[in-house]
Design an enzyme around this catalytic site. Structure first.
Site, PDB file in Angstrom:
ATOM      1  N   GLU A  43       1.082  -0.896   0.113  1.00  0.00           N
ATOM      2  CA  GLU A  43      -0.135  -0.022  -0.075  1.00  0.00           C
ATOM      3  C   GLU A  43       0.824   1.107   0.317  1.00  0.00           C
ATOM      4  OE1 GLU A  43      -3.719   0.966   0.098  1.00  0.00           O
ATOM      5  OE2 GLU A  43      -2.723   2.503   0.409  1.00  0.00           O
TER       6      GLU A  43
ATOM      7  N   THR B 200      -9.560   4.072   0.303  1.00  0.00           N
ATOM      8  CA  THR B 200     -10.329   4.831  -0.003  1.00  0.00           C
ATOM      9  C   THR B 200     -11.573   4.649   1.283  1.00  0.00           C
ATOM     10  OG1 THR B 200     -10.578   4.896  -2.146  1.00  0.00           O
ATOM     11  CG2 THR B 200     -12.735   6.125  -1.530  1.00  0.00           C
ATOM     12  N   CYS B 201     -11.608   3.718   1.516  1.00  0.00           N
ATOM     13  CA  CYS B 201     -13.609   3.632   2.454  1.00  0.00           C
ATOM     14  C   CYS B 201     -12.672   3.875   3.398  1.00  0.00           C
ATOM     15  CB  CYS B 201     -14.454   2.455   2.207  1.00  0.00           C
ATOM     16  SG  CYS B 201     -15.377   2.006   3.270  1.00  0.00           S
TER      17      CYS B 201
ATOM     18  N   CYS C 229     -15.957   6.315   2.722  1.00  0.00           N
ATOM     19  CA  CYS C 229     -17.223   6.567   3.570  1.00  0.00           C
ATOM     20  C   CYS C 229     -17.310   6.364   4.330  1.00  0.00           C
ATOM     21  CB  CYS C 229     -17.934   4.769   3.223  1.00  0.00           C
ATOM     22  SG  CYS C 229     -17.197   3.843   2.131  1.00  0.00           S
TER      23      CYS C 229
ATOM     24  N   LYS D  98     -16.453  10.070   6.464  1.00  0.00           N
ATOM     25  CA  LYS D  98     -17.566  11.120   5.242  1.00  0.00           C
ATOM     26  C   LYS D  98     -19.057  10.923   6.524  1.00  0.00           C
ATOM     27  CE  LYS D  98     -20.062   8.701   3.124  1.00  0.00           C
ATOM     28  NZ  LYS D  98     -20.552   8.633   2.096  1.00  0.00           N
TER      29      LYS D  98
ATOM     30  N   TYR E 183      -6.797  -2.525  10.702  1.00  0.00           N
ATOM     31  CA  TYR E 183      -6.547  -3.103   9.765  1.00  0.00           C
ATOM     32  C   TYR E 183      -5.324  -3.699   9.972  1.00  0.00           C
ATOM     33  CZ  TYR E 183     -11.041  -1.680   7.074  1.00  0.00           C
ATOM     34  OH  TYR E 183     -11.681  -1.840   6.308  1.00  0.00           O
TER      35      TYR E 183
ATOM     36  N   GLY F 235     -23.299  16.245  -9.557  1.00  0.00           N
ATOM     37  CA  GLY F 235     -24.862  15.716  -8.613  1.00  0.00           C
ATOM     38  C   GLY F 235     -24.789  14.416  -8.422  1.00  0.00           C
TER      39      GLY F 235
ATOM     40  N   TYR G  47     -23.042  10.301  -5.776  1.00  0.00           N
ATOM     41  CA  TYR G  47     -22.805  10.097  -4.601  1.00  0.00           C
ATOM     42  C   TYR G  47     -22.171  11.658  -4.082  1.00  0.00           C
ATOM     43  CZ  TYR G  47     -24.376   4.944  -5.513  1.00  0.00           C
ATOM     44  OH  TYR G  47     -24.822   4.173  -5.510  1.00  0.00           O
ATOM     45  N   ILE G  48     -21.752  11.972  -4.237  1.00  0.00           N
ATOM     46  CA  ILE G  48     -20.490  12.335  -3.530  1.00  0.00           C
ATOM     47  C   ILE G  48     -20.717  13.761  -3.451  1.00  0.00           C
ATOM     48  CG2 ILE G  48     -18.064  13.830  -3.042  1.00  0.00           C
ATOM     49  CD1 ILE G  48     -16.924  10.665  -4.441  1.00  0.00           C
TER      50      ILE G  48
ATOM     51  N   GLU H 219     -23.844  14.253  -0.549  1.00  0.00           N
ATOM     52  CA  GLU H 219     -23.434  13.864   0.285  1.00  0.00           C
ATOM     53  C   GLU H 219     -23.113  14.724   1.000  1.00  0.00           C
ATOM     54  OE1 GLU H 219     -23.603   8.694   0.604  1.00  0.00           O
ATOM     55  OE2 GLU H 219     -21.546  10.487   0.446  1.00  0.00           O
TER      56      GLU H 219
ATOM     57  N   ARG I 136     -24.926  18.882 -14.104  1.00  0.00           N
ATOM     58  CA  ARG I 136     -25.269  19.522 -15.588  1.00  0.00           C
ATOM     59  C   ARG I 136     -26.451  18.753 -15.583  1.00  0.00           C
ATOM     60  NH1 ARG I 136     -20.373  16.043 -17.804  1.00  0.00           N
ATOM     61  NH2 ARG I 136     -21.063  13.690 -17.423  1.00  0.00           N
TER      62      ARG I 136
ATOM     63  N   ASP J 126     -13.126  -1.056  -7.499  1.00  0.00           N
ATOM     64  CA  ASP J 126     -12.871   0.201  -8.287  1.00  0.00           C
ATOM     65  C   ASP J 126     -11.770   0.224  -9.279  1.00  0.00           C
ATOM     66  OD1 ASP J 126     -14.787   0.484  -6.513  1.00  0.00           O
ATOM     67  OD2 ASP J 126     -13.549   3.072  -5.632  1.00  0.00           O
TER      68      ASP J 126
ATOM     69  N   ALA K  28     -26.997   3.304  -0.811  1.00  0.00           N
ATOM     70  CA  ALA K  28     -27.513   4.166  -0.333  1.00  0.00           C
ATOM     71  C   ALA K  28     -26.667   5.654  -0.015  1.00  0.00           C
ATOM     72  CB  ALA K  28     -27.154   3.928   1.561  1.00  0.00           C
TER      73      ALA K  28
ATOM     74  N   HIS L 123     -45.273  -1.511  14.447  1.00  0.00           N
ATOM     75  CA  HIS L 123     -45.914  -0.406  14.481  1.00  0.00           C
ATOM     76  C   HIS L 123     -46.386   0.485  15.010  1.00  0.00           C
ATOM     77  CE1 HIS L 123     -49.468   2.931  13.412  1.00  0.00           C
ATOM     78  NE2 HIS L 123     -49.523   2.903  14.882  1.00  0.00           N
TER      79      HIS L 123
ATOM     80  N   GLU M 235     -43.184   0.395   7.745  1.00  0.00           N
ATOM     81  CA  GLU M 235     -43.961  -0.565   7.814  1.00  0.00           C
ATOM     82  C   GLU M 235     -44.503  -0.079   6.495  1.00  0.00           C
ATOM     83  OE1 GLU M 235     -47.692  -0.199  10.878  1.00  0.00           O
ATOM     84  OE2 GLU M 235     -46.599   1.550  11.303  1.00  0.00           O
TER      85      GLU M 235
HETATM   86  P1  NDP Z   1     -21.403   9.672  -9.831  1.00  0.00           P
HETATM   87  O1  NDP Z   1     -20.481   9.062 -11.240  1.00  0.00           O
HETATM   88  O2  NDP Z   1     -21.892   8.728  -8.482  1.00  0.00           O
HETATM   89  O3  NDP Z   1     -21.624  10.659 -10.140  1.00  0.00           O
HETATM   90  C1  NDP Z   1     -21.004  12.159 -11.019  1.00  0.00           C
HETATM   91  C2  NDP Z   1     -21.208  13.449 -10.965  1.00  0.00           C
HETATM   92  O4  NDP Z   1     -20.421  14.413 -11.752  1.00  0.00           O
HETATM   93  C3  NDP Z   1     -22.195  13.428 -12.101  1.00  0.00           C
HETATM   94  O5  NDP Z   1     -23.375  14.301 -11.831  1.00  0.00           O
HETATM   95  C4  NDP Z   1     -22.260  13.727 -12.937  1.00  0.00           C
HETATM   96  O6  NDP Z   1     -22.886  13.960 -14.690  1.00  0.00           O
HETATM   97  C5  NDP Z   1     -21.054  14.581 -12.638  1.00  0.00           C
HETATM   98  N1  NDP Z   1     -19.941  14.449 -14.218  1.00  0.00           N
HETATM   99  C6  NDP Z   1     -19.175  13.889 -14.416  1.00  0.00           C
HETATM  100  N2  NDP Z   1     -18.187  14.574 -15.686  1.00  0.00           N
HETATM  101  C7  NDP Z   1     -18.684  16.114 -15.496  1.00  0.00           C
HETATM  102  C8  NDP Z   1     -18.181  17.253 -15.766  1.00  0.00           C
HETATM  103  N3  NDP Z   1     -16.883  17.016 -16.884  1.00  0.00           N
HETATM  104  N4  NDP Z   1     -18.917  18.198 -15.965  1.00  0.00           N
HETATM  105  C9  NDP Z   1     -19.624  18.330 -14.494  1.00  0.00           C
HETATM  106  N5  NDP Z   1     -20.259  17.059 -14.432  1.00  0.00           N
HETATM  107  C10 NDP Z   1     -19.469  16.602 -14.840  1.00  0.00           C
HETATM  108  O7  NDP Z   1     -19.680  10.107  -9.187  1.00  0.00           O
HETATM  109  P2  NDP Z   1     -19.147  10.355  -7.503  1.00  0.00           P
HETATM  110  O8  NDP Z   1     -18.262  11.268  -7.634  1.00  0.00           O
HETATM  111  O9  NDP Z   1     -20.279  10.765  -7.018  1.00  0.00           O
HETATM  112  O10 NDP Z   1     -19.008   9.013  -6.786  1.00  0.00           O
HETATM  113  C11 NDP Z   1     -17.961   8.527  -6.883  1.00  0.00           C
HETATM  114  C12 NDP Z   1     -18.465   6.677  -7.038  1.00  0.00           C
HETATM  115  O11 NDP Z   1     -17.822   6.424  -5.938  1.00  0.00           O
HETATM  116  C13 NDP Z   1     -20.421   6.984  -7.160  1.00  0.00           C
HETATM  117  O12 NDP Z   1     -20.753   6.177  -8.535  1.00  0.00           O
HETATM  118  C14 NDP Z   1     -19.996   5.103  -6.084  1.00  0.00           C
HETATM  119  O13 NDP Z   1     -19.887   4.291  -6.789  1.00  0.00           O
HETATM  120  C15 NDP Z   1     -18.713   5.594  -4.962  1.00  0.00           C
HETATM  121  N6  NDP Z   1     -19.527   6.216  -3.657  1.00  0.00           N
HETATM  122  C16 NDP Z   1     -20.762   5.592  -2.987  1.00  0.00           C
HETATM  123  C17 NDP Z   1     -21.107   5.791  -2.188  1.00  0.00           C
HETATM  124  C18 NDP Z   1     -22.466   5.840  -0.979  1.00  0.00           C
HETATM  125  O14 NDP Z   1     -21.838   3.796  -0.856  1.00  0.00           O
HETATM  126  N7  NDP Z   1     -22.786   5.805   0.067  1.00  0.00           N
HETATM  127  C19 NDP Z   1     -20.638   7.406  -1.721  1.00  0.00           C
HETATM  128  C20 NDP Z   1     -19.900   7.557  -1.915  1.00  0.00           C
HETATM  129  C21 NDP Z   1     -19.501   7.342  -3.354  1.00  0.00           C
HETATM  130  P3  NDP Z   1     -23.829  13.036 -15.264  1.00  0.00           P
HETATM  131  O15 NDP Z   1     -24.634  11.905 -14.097  1.00  0.00           O
HETATM  132  O16 NDP Z   1     -24.542  14.091 -15.668  1.00  0.00           O
HETATM  133  O17 NDP Z   1     -22.869  11.975 -15.394  1.00  0.00           O
END
Ligand code: NDP
Length: 458
Positions: A35, A42-43, A48, A51, A99, A175, A177-178, A181, A198, A302, A340, A435, A440
């Site tokens: 490593e 990452t997690c 995760c 966060k 770990y 827009g 996950y990250i 959050e 976008r 990943d 989630a 309940h 429920e």
């Molecule tokens: P995501 O793939 O979830 O989202 C990426 C976002 O960035 C989308 O809204 C996408 O838009 C937008 N985007 C991508 N390229 C551009 C660009 N050039 N300009 C503007 N907007 C852009 O990625 P995240 O970074 O949020 O997370 C990565 C991954 O990590 C997740 O997919 C998930 O698998 C994992 N993760 C899981 C979590 C959990 O389980 N709670 C928490 C955090 C991460 P569009 O949708 O239009 O493509």
């Protein structure tokens, strides 16, 4: 005796790599792992876990506000960002130590440094070379940002977890996950948050009702959502930044965070030297047994860019160890994996969205509930919970469960078992609810949502 130093060598000690290595060692395999950063990946170190600790921290804001409706008189609470970050760091240090100890106690030999393949059986770590009969690539991914002028001013989620102080105005781009959050974290702790994305809605790929419901709740909490907007340039202005949108608007911020997706860590690993091929998307290509194009080199998590979720990487890693060292061939079923989003309120989902279900199954029945959770009858909060079931009309099987609301991840985890087992709507109906709970509602939904008009159905 094998001619190699190790039976298995894992590059990358994140959740998946560690799980695989430990499981393999438990069956007597001689295992090494390397490593370049901190053990935990990452997690545990920058995803995760930290966060979620910040999410917990941000949720207290609601608790203080809601307490008044229950007779509590609370002086205006004051939050100390530095204390939260210090406490979070202590917990991450503790987990990092656990770990390391788990690996050592399992007999896995740890190498500190970046691992690079020299050939198909040789790995170099910090100038030292070792050989292995089998190799596991578990190098994870990293945040990516678009190449626009001024992008050097932005931070990713990595840095967001360690800021020295809470920014007053934050612009978050993305827009997914990250992005949602961290919008919830910063907003909950008192920053003014603008989220720019976008698409038409947040969370591409999630059920449309989830996407709409979450946006509504986020707006109600004061988060500004700018849909269908791209940032074309960022300038540093004094201590802050100005962001220029493709619509000609300007946004001011003290901090700009990009969460525009992640890419697999494939560079500098020596994949080409070993003959490991990437797929079109730039991830390590694997078959259902996690084998790369070199049969004794495997990849999980990943770096394979399929379902980028910690429990998936762990399951894939353990499956390899079971297959290779316990004579117990296993593959991971990627169907119906629950996920989630720890937004505020959280989202959780398992199975197909309505759109996917209509495409695959044709006729589906939709059940949907939107209600004010009981807690908020006294707290006065306007938040509403949304729950939805997608049911195959022909077989009555529940194809998807979706929820936006408090405890959604805790609730959906249980329902994921039912979906995995192929439960029918009738079996959901036969289940007696607990309940009074929100959960429920999932076993008491009776009325179908009217069919959409032909041209509205996806
Ligand atoms: P995501 O793939 O979830 O989202 C990426 C976002 O960035 C989308 O809204 C996408 O838009 C937008 N985007 C991508 N390229 C551009 C660009 N050039 N300009 C503007 N907007 C852009 O990625 P995240 O970074 O949020 O997370 C990565 C991954 O990590 C997740 O997919 C998930 O698998 C994992 N993760 C899981 C979590 C959990 O389980 N709670 C928490 C955090 C991460 P569009 O949708 O239009 O493509």
């Amino acid at each position: 005796m094998s001619k190699y130093d190790f039976d298995l060598f894992t590059i990358g000690a994140g959740s998946g790599g560690v799980a695989s290595s430990r499981r393999a060692a438990s069956y007597g395999a001689r295992v090494g792992i390397c490593e370049e950063s901190r053990i935990g990946g990452t997690c545990v170190i920058r995803g995760c876990v930290p966060k979620k600790l910040l999410v917990y921290g941000a949720q207290f804001t609601d608790a203080f506000a809601d307490a008044a409706g229950y007779g509590w008189h609370v002086a205006p609470p004051v939050h100390d960002w530095a204390s939260l970050i210090a406490a979070k760091n202590r917990e991450i240090d503790r987990l990092n130590g656990i770990y390391i100890k788990l690996l050592e106690d399992s007999g896995v030999k740890i190498f500190e440094g970046r691992g690079r393949l020299i050939d198909a059986h040789t790995i170099e770590i910090a100038g030292k070379r070792v050989t292995a009969e089998r190799i596991l690539i578990a190098t994870g991914g990293h945040p990516t940002v678009p190449a626009i002028p001024g992008i050097e001013h932005v931070i990713s989620s990595n840095e967001a977890l360690d800021l020295l102080s809470l920014p007053r105005r934050v612009v978050i781009v993305g827009g997914g996950y990250i992005a949602v959050e961290f919008a919830g974290i910063f907003n909950g702790l008192g920053s003014h948050v603008t989220e720019v994305f976008r698409g038409d809605e947040l969370l591409t790929g999630f059920d449309d009702d989830v996407r709409v419901a979450l946006a509504q709740e986020m707006r109600d909490r004061g988060i500004e959502l700018l849909a269908r907007t791209e940032i074309v340039r960022i300038e540093k202005v004094g201590p802050g930044y100005t962001l220029f949108t493709d619509k000609g608007a300007e946004l001011s911020a003290d901090l700009v965070m990009y969460a525009t997706g992640r890419k697999p860590n494939t560079k500098g690993v020596g994949l080409e030297e070993a003959g490991v091929q990437l797929n079109k998307a730039g991830a390590v290509a694997v078959d259902e047994k996690q084998r790369t194009t070199v049969p004794h080199i495997y990849a999980i998590g990943d770096v394979t860019d399929r379902l980028n979720l910690t429990p998936v990487a762990i399951a894939e890693g353990r499956a390899i160890a079971e297959t290779l060292f316990n004579d117990n061939p296993m593959t991971v079923d990627h169907e119906n994996i629950a996920t989630a989003v720890f937004s505020q309120p959280p989202v959780a989902t398992v199975g197909l969205t309505e759109g996917q279900a209509r495409k695959i199954h044709g006729a589906v029945d939709i059940y949907r509930a939107r209600f004010r959770p009981m807690k908020h009858t006294l707290s006065g909060r306007s938040e509403r919970t949304m729950m939805k079931l997608v049911v195959d009309r022909e077989s009555d099987r529940v194809l998807g469960c979706h929820m936006v609301g408090t405890d959604a991840p805790e609730i959906i985890q249980g329902l994921a078992i039912a979906v995995k087992c192929g439960a029918t709507k009738r079996q959901f109906d036969q289940t007696i609810g607990i309940h009074p709970t929100a959960a429920e509602e999932f076993v008491t939904m009776r009325d179908k949502v009217p069919e959409p008009k032909a041209d509205a159905a996806e």
